[in-house]
Design a protein around this motif. Structure first.
Motif, PDB file in Angstrom:
ATOM      1  N   PHE A 116      -6.583 -22.563  14.400  1.00 40.02           N
ATOM      2  CA  PHE A 116      -7.753 -22.982  13.623  1.00 40.02           C
ATOM      3  C   PHE A 116      -8.860 -23.279  14.627  1.00 40.02           C
ATOM      4  O   PHE A 116      -8.652 -24.040  15.572  1.00 40.02           O
ATOM      5  N   ASP A 117     -10.028 -22.696  14.419  1.00 38.47           N
ATOM      6  CA  ASP A 117     -11.140 -22.934  15.330  1.00 38.47           C
ATOM      7  C   ASP A 117     -12.260 -23.610  14.546  1.00 38.47           C
ATOM      8  O   ASP A 117     -12.756 -23.059  13.558  1.00 38.47           O
ATOM      9  N   LEU A 118     -12.619 -24.809  14.981  1.00 39.04           N
ATOM     10  CA  LEU A 118     -13.542 -25.661  14.213  1.00 39.04           C
ATOM     11  C   LEU A 118     -14.992 -25.465  14.641  1.00 39.04           C
ATOM     12  O   LEU A 118     -15.335 -25.668  15.813  1.00 39.04           O
ATOM     13  N   MET A 125     -23.967 -23.938   4.205  1.00 36.88           N
ATOM     14  CA  MET A 125     -22.838 -23.102   3.762  1.00 36.88           C
ATOM     15  C   MET A 125     -21.722 -23.891   3.105  1.00 36.88           C
ATOM     16  O   MET A 125     -20.805 -23.295   2.540  1.00 36.88           O
ATOM     17  N   GLY A 126     -21.769 -25.199   3.204  1.00 36.61           N
ATOM     18  CA  GLY A 126     -20.638 -25.978   2.698  1.00 36.61           C
ATOM     19  C   GLY A 126     -19.398 -25.676   3.519  1.00 36.61           C
ATOM     20  O   GLY A 126     -19.493 -25.385   4.716  1.00 36.61           O
ATOM     21  N   CYS A 127     -18.235 -25.720   2.873  1.00 35.31           N
ATOM     22  CA  CYS A 127     -16.974 -25.449   3.566  1.00 35.31           C
ATOM     23  C   CYS A 127     -16.676 -23.961   3.509  1.00 35.31           C
ATOM     24  O   CYS A 127     -16.583 -23.390   2.420  1.00 35.31           O
ATOM     25  N   THR A 128     -16.517 -23.358   4.667  1.00 35.35           N
ATOM     26  CA  THR A 128     -16.244 -21.931   4.738  1.00 35.35           C
ATOM     27  C   THR A 128     -15.080 -21.676   5.672  1.00 35.35           C
ATOM     28  O   THR A 128     -15.040 -22.192   6.792  1.00 35.35           O
ATOM     29  N   LEU A 129     -14.126 -20.890   5.199  1.00 35.96           N
ATOM     30  CA  LEU A 129     -13.039 -20.422   6.054  1.00 35.96           C
ATOM     31  C   LEU A 129     -13.363 -18.989   6.441  1.00 35.96           C
ATOM     32  O   LEU A 129     -13.830 -18.207   5.603  1.00 35.96           O
ATOM     33  N   VAL A 173      -6.851 -14.767  19.715  1.00 35.60           N
ATOM     34  CA  VAL A 173      -5.622 -14.649  20.513  1.00 35.60           C
ATOM     35  C   VAL A 173      -4.385 -14.935  19.647  1.00 35.60           C
ATOM     36  O   VAL A 173      -3.282 -14.536  20.005  1.00 35.60           O
ATOM     37  N   ALA A 174      -4.562 -15.605  18.487  1.00 31.16           N
ATOM     38  CA  ALA A 174      -3.427 -15.943  17.621  1.00 31.16           C
ATOM     39  C   ALA A 174      -3.065 -14.785  16.706  1.00 31.16           C
ATOM     40  O   ALA A 174      -3.867 -13.890  16.455  1.00 31.16           O
ATOM     41  N   LYS A 175      -1.831 -14.837  16.193  1.00 31.09           N
ATOM     42  CA  LYS A 175      -1.412 -13.830  15.205  1.00 31.09           C
ATOM     43  C   LYS A 175      -2.199 -13.998  13.910  1.00 31.09           C
ATOM     44  O   LYS A 175      -2.523 -13.008  13.251  1.00 31.09           O
ATOM     45  N   HIS A 176      -2.463 -15.242  13.552  1.00 36.88           N
ATOM     46  CA  HIS A 176      -3.215 -15.530  12.319  1.00 36.88           C
ATOM     47  C   HIS A 176      -4.426 -16.402  12.680  1.00 36.88           C
ATOM     48  O   HIS A 176      -4.323 -17.627  12.711  1.00 36.88           O
ATOM     49  N   PRO A 177      -5.574 -15.766  12.943  1.00 39.57           N
ATOM     50  CA  PRO A 177      -6.764 -16.524  13.328  1.00 39.57           C
ATOM     51  C   PRO A 177      -7.513 -17.050  12.100  1.00 39.57           C
ATOM     52  O   PRO A 177      -7.731 -16.305  11.144  1.00 39.57           O
ATOM     53  N   VAL A 178      -7.876 -18.329  12.149  1.00 36.03           N
ATOM     54  CA  VAL A 178      -8.630 -18.929  11.037  1.00 36.03           C
ATOM     55  C   VAL A 178      -9.827 -19.686  11.602  1.00 36.03           C
ATOM     56  O   VAL A 178      -9.666 -20.625  12.386  1.00 36.03           O
ATOM     57  N   GLY A 179     -11.018 -19.282  11.197  1.00 34.74           N
ATOM     58  CA  GLY A 179     -12.223 -20.026  11.557  1.00 34.74           C
ATOM     59  C   GLY A 179     -12.558 -20.990  10.449  1.00 34.74           C
ATOM     60  O   GLY A 179     -12.336 -20.695   9.273  1.00 34.74           O
ATOM     61  N   LEU A 180     -13.063 -22.154  10.831  1.00 37.68           N
ATOM     62  CA  LEU A 180     -13.498 -23.127   9.839  1.00 37.68           C
ATOM     63  C   LEU A 180     -14.928 -23.496  10.173  1.00 37.68           C
ATOM     64  O   LEU A 180     -15.208 -23.936  11.296  1.00 37.68           O
ATOM     65  N   GLU A 181     -15.820 -23.228   9.246  1.00 38.40           N
ATOM     66  CA  GLU A 181     -17.264 -23.383   9.482  1.00 38.40           C
ATOM     67  C   GLU A 181     -17.796 -24.327   8.423  1.00 38.40           C
ATOM     68  O   GLU A 181     -17.752 -24.012   7.234  1.00 38.40           O
ATOM     69  N   ILE A 194     -19.612 -33.993   6.596  1.00 33.89           N
ATOM     70  CA  ILE A 194     -19.169 -32.721   7.187  1.00 33.89           C
ATOM     71  C   ILE A 194     -17.850 -32.938   7.942  1.00 33.89           C
ATOM     72  O   ILE A 194     -16.890 -32.166   7.822  1.00 33.89           O
ATOM     73  N   PHE A 195     -17.802 -34.001   8.706  1.00 33.15           N
ATOM     74  CA  PHE A 195     -16.609 -34.387   9.465  1.00 33.15           C
ATOM     75  C   PHE A 195     -15.410 -34.571   8.523  1.00 33.15           C
ATOM     76  O   PHE A 195     -14.319 -34.035   8.756  1.00 33.15           O
ATOM     77  N   ASP A 196     -15.625 -35.299   7.413  1.00 32.05           N
ATOM     78  CA  ASP A 196     -14.535 -35.558   6.458  1.00 32.05           C
ATOM     79  C   ASP A 196     -14.063 -34.259   5.798  1.00 32.05           C
ATOM     80  O   ASP A 196     -12.856 -34.069   5.593  1.00 32.05           O
ATOM     81  N   SER A 197     -14.996 -33.375   5.450  1.00 31.22           N
ATOM     82  CA  SER A 197     -14.620 -32.110   4.805  1.00 31.22           C
ATOM     83  C   SER A 197     -13.742 -31.277   5.738  1.00 31.22           C
ATOM     84  O   SER A 197     -12.744 -30.674   5.323  1.00 31.22           O
ATOM     85  N   MET A 198     -14.137 -31.232   6.996  1.00 33.43           N
ATOM     86  CA  MET A 198     -13.375 -30.448   7.972  1.00 33.43           C
ATOM     87  C   MET A 198     -11.961 -31.003   8.119  1.00 33.43           C
ATOM     88  O   MET A 198     -10.976 -30.268   8.134  1.00 33.43           O
TER      89      MET A 198
END
Ligand SMILES: CC(=O)N[C@@H](CC(=O)O)C(=O)O
Ligand SMILES: [Zn+2]
Length: 314
Positions: A116-118, A125-129, A173-181, A194-198
């Motif tokens: 997970f990359d924060l 944008m609100g919460c975006t994966l 680099v991970a098998k399952h990459p997930v960005g969190l924006e 924003i901190f709490d949502s993340m």
């Protein structure tokens, strides 16, 4: 490796998980959460999983800047990862190699299962994966789980598998990459909402991994995603200088439909520039501060519904 068995994708347990913060050193929610979890990681530990919190660009964090020499979240190309030169390389290229050695190697069986990359955005944008593949059924199931767990709050999925606009991220680099924006949050600033949502999204994501590792089968589902279509630059003069701003009707309207003929930019002398595309698109990353240097005012997307196969631990 995945194989199909009763239409269910079988995957190994996800035992190696990392949470990256500070890939951009001025995006403060991720930096702060990861620093917090490095002091005490109880909150991110789950049965059968080791979750490693990690600051990816400590030099940029120290300076509270996006990067030092070059954007780390563009640096994980095959060419960079195999470049000779060690510490004489640009800092982020060298750092990408170090991260690849610790969490990869990218594309290998030894690589981390999930990263997970924060990130934070100045856009509304609100919460975006952010996903990089429409064929990663594990990640699609995770998206579905997170969306359901968060409801009635919402979290959208941005899919970037565009042949030209896709970039080589830290998480790749991970098998399952997930960005969190999560946004809007100014660079260098912390906002509690924003901190709490993340934080809550990471909680649900790790819960999903724990359930998966405990042999829960996730039945087939559909996931609504917004697929990256086009980068739109600011209008410029012959010298390349910007001559217009995002139009007030578009500013802060991330994920809302933009139709042909709708106002898009407002020139400094007050003229409106309209969207001329062939059909409705859903703009996002509208007026992101970090994208002025990338000649991007916003990115257009189209809505798509993806089908995720059932997944189960093998
Ligand atoms: C504002 C920002 O940094 N966004 C991220 C998006 C991503 O992680 O894919 C980036 O451009 O790297
Ligand atoms: Zn970022």
């Amino acid at each position: 490796m995945s194989s199909y068995n009763n239409n269910s994708v079988r995957l190994n347990a996800a035992t190696k998980v990392a949470v990256f913060g500070g890939t951009h050193g001025n995006e403060m929610s991720g930096v702060t959460l990861v620093n917090l979890w490095m002091k005490n990681s109880n909150e991110i530990q789950r049965k059968g999983v080791e979750t490693k919190p990690f600051i990816t660009n400590p030099k940029a964090v120290e300076k509270c800047t996006r990067y030092v020499d070059t954007d780390l979240n563009r640096a994980f190309t095959a060419e960079n990862l195999s470049a000779p030169g060690g510490e004489s390389l640009p800092y982020e290229v060298w750092r990408a190699q170090e991260i690849n050695n610790m969490f990869g190697p990218k594309g290998s069986p030894e690589a981390y299962d999930v990263i997970f990359d924060l990130h934070n955005t100045t856009s509304n944008m609100g919460c975006t994966l952010i996903l990089e593949s429409s064929k990663d059924h594990f990640n699609l199931q995770m998206m579905n789980y997170i969306k359901k767990a968060l409801a009635p709050a919402s979290c959208l999925v941005l899919l970037n598998e565009h042949p030209l606009l896709k970039y080589s991220t830290s998480r790749s680099v991970a098998k399952h990459p997930v960005g969190l924006e999560v946004g809007p949050q100014p660079q260098g600033v912390l906002r509690s909402n924003i901190f709490d949502s993340m934080r809550v999204i990471i909680k649900h994501a790790l819960d999903f991994i724990e359930l998966f590792n405990e042999d829960v089968e996730f039945p087939p589902c559909t996931v609504e995603v917004f697929r990256v279509l086009e980068r739109v630059d600011y209008p410029r003069d012959a010298n390349g200088n910007i001559i217009a701003m995002v139009h007030p009707n578009l500013q802060d309207c991330d994920w809302e439909p933009l139709n042909p003929g709708d106002p898009m930019f407002q020139t400094f002398d007050g003229k409106t520039i309209h969207y001329q595309g062939p059909g409705t698109v859903y703009p996002t990353f509208i007026n992101e501060a970090a994208y002025y240097e990338k000649q991007q005012a916003f990115v257009t997307t189209k809505r798509e519904t993806l089908v995720a196969s059932a997944v189960k631990k093998s």
